[in-house]
Design an enzyme around this catalytic site. Structure first.
Site, short mmCIF file in Angstrom:
data_model
loop_
_atom_site.label_atom_id
_atom_site.label_comp_id
_atom_site.label_asym_id
_atom_site.label_seq_id
_atom_site.Cartn_x
_atom_site.Cartn_y
_atom_site.Cartn_z
N CYS A 1 0.89 -1.31 0.02
CA CYS A 1 -0.06 -0.08 -0.01
C CYS A 1 0.70 1.14 0.05
CB CYS A 1 -1.03 0.01 1.19
SG CYS A 1 -0.10 -0.27 2.73
N ASN A 2 2.03 1.17 0.75
CA ASN A 2 2.85 2.69 0.68
C ASN A 2 3.59 2.46 -0.63
OD1 ASN A 2 2.34 2.82 3.40
ND2 ASN A 2 4.03 1.55 3.85
#
EC number: 1.2.1.38
Lengths: 342, 342, 342, 342
Positions: free
Chosen positions: C149-150
């Site tokens: 997600c990052n």
């Protein structure tokens, strides 16, 4: 004169809160801190907010020389507490923050906590630690049992009313809202930020919460006959604070006057003007309890509100207040810091 | 000896925070509290968390007898502050918490704040209030200008490094995360709970935030040549706390050693072990600033972190620390309470 | 035509999020849900917010008849995922949400994740799942590896800029702020409400976070030479959302124009007007990513912001977007719900 | 067939929530959005979370061509609503979200809202919008008055019990906990993040909240005699959600069975297993209402819990549900999205 104290269970929230408070106390020195699983660690590692303080390292209980200790705070889980306290020197002053010595009747203890009590001698000796109502006994006590945080909240709202006979004893409903630190530092799914924040719910519904043992014991004793309240706690997405909303039947003004008379000289119990609701915002991090009374639109019914910080007035602040009495200190010493707002 | 102080602007957060701190101070008495729109009210009505304290009622500034005041804290909005302070007795000791007297150059003031300065004499006289770096000047000062809370955070991370010449002055990026109380008690849509909680965003982007005036002034002075940092503040859903993440070029270990040497004897600046990141959790409600340093995987690059409570070390705690110096008190008096956690 | 899907690991947050999204999908039916430790339970017990839905009970993976499954979402922990996926039918379409198949080079995988890879054939076969940049490959793929997600956040900000050669590749700093659900439903002390709310801190400091493996792989591939960014994630007291603040060197307007050209036709990537900062508030619960660009006061420097919901666009929404491509569905199906605000 | 709707008051939270829901509706098109003070602005500027949608600009009400509108949602403040609605075309279908048309008796309206009603013809015509209990009337109505969000919560818990005569009508206590978005986007000090987060308090104490007008009207009508409940709302630090804790006297199992019978076929009312407490976490952002029942330890007493999202089921979701009935659409259309958790 400086009193030397030990804190057992210093790696939990109530232990850390005791240290925070004692840091402001002029005459208490912490000489030992125990934390079984974290023995050997610096407090600054376990609780980095305390890293600026000069504190003993965490150790195991058996490493503590209790002969050099004037008073011991015991902030261990219930069940463990009774075992540990039974083994401590018989003349050591102790303030226990657990549930183990709150109930006078071993059968009641077993009913609410599920295990039989293993330290009956100490249980018999213990004084119930609700300072404002047991001051003389606490002053003379060796072992004081801190109250439950919810139990303290409900009692601040109700004790004077039950004593004075101004409310219907069979119609008491305590709807309580409490913040999460009351559950301690335990790893449970429902205590995760992602599960708790942004929502709220009741728990221990149907009047099944353990603190009812304290309500039953204390209210029945005051009334001279069995009193059983309804009690529903709710978990609120905040870290500190308990708000009790108590529905009673009685004359609202008489109720207000009764509370006013009861708390007129109490430094930590603040009665708000009639018709004002207290907020947990305004007691956070402090030893103050705010109480409010409102008349309902239905005649003969009132709502009494009590707000306090569960970790302070509901637990560690109360413990220090009791320790002050036991040590001959001014009762307010170390406890007058203002709440943190915002 | 008890010093008598007045607090102007006591109905805002920094005013209330001053009162909370002074409540723990042994030698300061609050003799006057002003609040223009709320004049006549009790502080307990404006801030119920202070209701247990014996405090003067809020009044208008013109009602205060400054001849009976040893030191005046001024917690008013900028622009108002310069007008009020210019009209106060010329020998009154003043600690100003606004932005009005932070910048030495009136042109810089006008550039960042949009209005020309109307109290140039006082501006010239004022001492920049970053205690750890202006101690002697503050001790001798009549008028001390409290720093911006973001400006304090960035300077605690960077000043020793700029002074020592151990970082590249043209490659400094300050990514800052701040809680909402820094915006004060103002009624703005983006400060509503429903708008702010559960999300976060940058603001004043492109290095346009007013506190850059302070960075430019102070860092350039230290370096002896213009230094311009990049600075992006972010609004975080929390009430107190600033975390600065500072990206610098230089040797990480040299950077750490430089900070260690600079802060070795500072009671309120805590340098964490190398490679440790501080958290705003651990400074909340206190006057402590936690600093950490990490080496990046890219050689010659480091990240310096600084965490403090914007209302305490970033504003009112700093103000009291400065007042202690100006009044000949112990610098730490009233400021050693531990942070509130959780 | 209705596609039948299974979700492995349905008792975690990304599994539950997949179910929430698929509930809005017209052509997908969930036929199996696995959850090893909770096998036999109804989803409504594990996630009461889904109790109104008709869903299969949780089962063990070996109970699933994969011959009746058109596509399998795998939302298991890394390391477990590679074992499970290696044992699934070789012709089963799979969207994996774990970290196991993101890195092409087994040595890089081992470096960042600490264990050697045990499913090298599948690793070789897997397509990197950043939909907007791998559409054709995903459409043709059997096994798609969802991105971190990052990693997704940083790539949305940076990929077009690296491809276009408009920024200095050696001077990229990604300061990231992420909410707690990215850490999953795991019982860790720092994820407790009492420990996390009201404060924030960096973690994995010094560019040590695992998602750097993805940045290194993807950015170097785009640039045709090694690119190593600095990356510091921060944990913010919120449940959903990632905000990336990316410091780059290049012409701000050229950067903006480059992003505008790259994302002009992308339904889920929203470029804000120049000089506007996005907020995680405005993407919560949705598959949208908001991107903003600002010019710094220092010439030749820009800040690029990207905000998305880690559970949706950062994980389960991306997974469904990829599944749509793999199943020949409209890419946006089930993914167009507006964010939840406030 | 696509129905064309206008939303008046689209710059508030209930207006934005309507747009979010309608985005998922297959047969409704938004043709006009009004917002007096923000007329001329794009919705994406007022609510950036809606920026990906193609929506009409905000306009003034008088600019709307109502002849091209099939149904009008009116999300304006009370008092304004009655003036606006009285001036709309007499055959225009209207779903009003304000308080103006909820009370049948103008005297009751004036008592609770402080002003006399200026649109008596419309007030007489209006149908009370609690869908599950007024379905037929709503289907036939021109003007539907959405219920108060607190009023909806209490009625979902109590209506079947009052109708069935299974509880003591003189002993009903509704302790309600509500999130802040119910107060709208108004700039009030107590709604600021710094004032609200981390604490909680009761308000409108003594049964003085305006929604009591609805309780009195509806419960008395059901019972065929006056019924007056006690009602104490509490403001909780969260953005969405209402939890009602209702203390009643009656047989808990009979109460449960009565609710089960009443709601067996209701798509949006979910009765939890006996002895289970609902949570606002599990309805957030959805049109579902979760209801639970517990027996108290005191015989003959029960607690009924109801949880819903004030902006969805308590307001805009209810409005769309009613509009579906009025437009001949499937009642559930656009309303089946799952709650957002975590």
């Amino acid at each position: 004169m400086t009193h030397k104290v030990a804190i057992l269970g210093a790696s939990g929230y109530t232990g850390a809160e005791l240290i925070r408070l004692i840091a402001q106390h002029r005459n208490i020195e912490i000489v030992a801190l125990s934390g079984e699983r974290k023995a050997g660690m610096e407090m600054g590692e376990v609780f980095p907010h305390l890293r600026h303080m000069k504190l003993p390292k965490l150790c195991k209980i058996e490493e503590i020389d209790f002969s050099a200790v004037d008073l011991c705070f015991c902030a261990l889980p219930h069940k463990t507490s009774q075992q540990v306290i039974a083994a401590l020197p018989a003349d050591l002053k102790i303030v226990d923050l657990s549930a183990d010595f709150r109930l006078r009747d071993p059968a009641e203890y077993e009913k609410w906590y599920g295990n039989s009590h293993s330290a009956l001698a100490q249980q018999e000796e213990a004084v119930y630690g609700l300072t404002e109502f047991y001051r003389d006994e606490i002053r003379a006590a060796r072992l004081v049992a801190g109250t439950g945080c919810n139990a303290a909240t409900g009692q601040f709202a109700l004790r004077p009313l039950i004593s004075a006979g101004v409310i219907d004893l069979d119609e008491i409903i305590l709807d309580l809202k409490c913040a999460v630190s009351g559950a301690g530092r335990s790893l449970k799914e429902n205590l995760l930020h992602a599960e708790l924040s942004e929502g709220y719910n009741a728990y221990a519904i149907g009047s099944t919460h353990r603190h009812l043992g304290e309500f039953d014991q204390e209210f029945s004793k005051l009334a001279g006959r069995p009193v059983k309240v309804q009690f529903t706690p709710h978990l609120i997405p905040a870290n500190r604070g308990i708000l009790g909303t108590v529905y009673v039947k009685g004359d609202p003004q008489v109720i207000y006057d009764t509370l006013q008379a009861a708390y007129a000289d109490e430094p930590f119990i603040q009665l708000l003007p009639f018709g004002t609701a207290p907020s947990t915002h305004h007691v956070r991090g402090s030893n103050y309890c705010h109480i409010g009374v409102a008349a309902d639109r239905l005649p003969g019914r009132a709502i009494v509100f009590a707000a306090l910080d569960n970790l302070t007035k509901g637990s560690s602040g109360q413990a220090l207040q009791n320790a002050n009495l036991m040590l001959g200190e001014d009762e307010e010493e170390g406890l007058t810091m203002a709440p943190l707002f915002p």
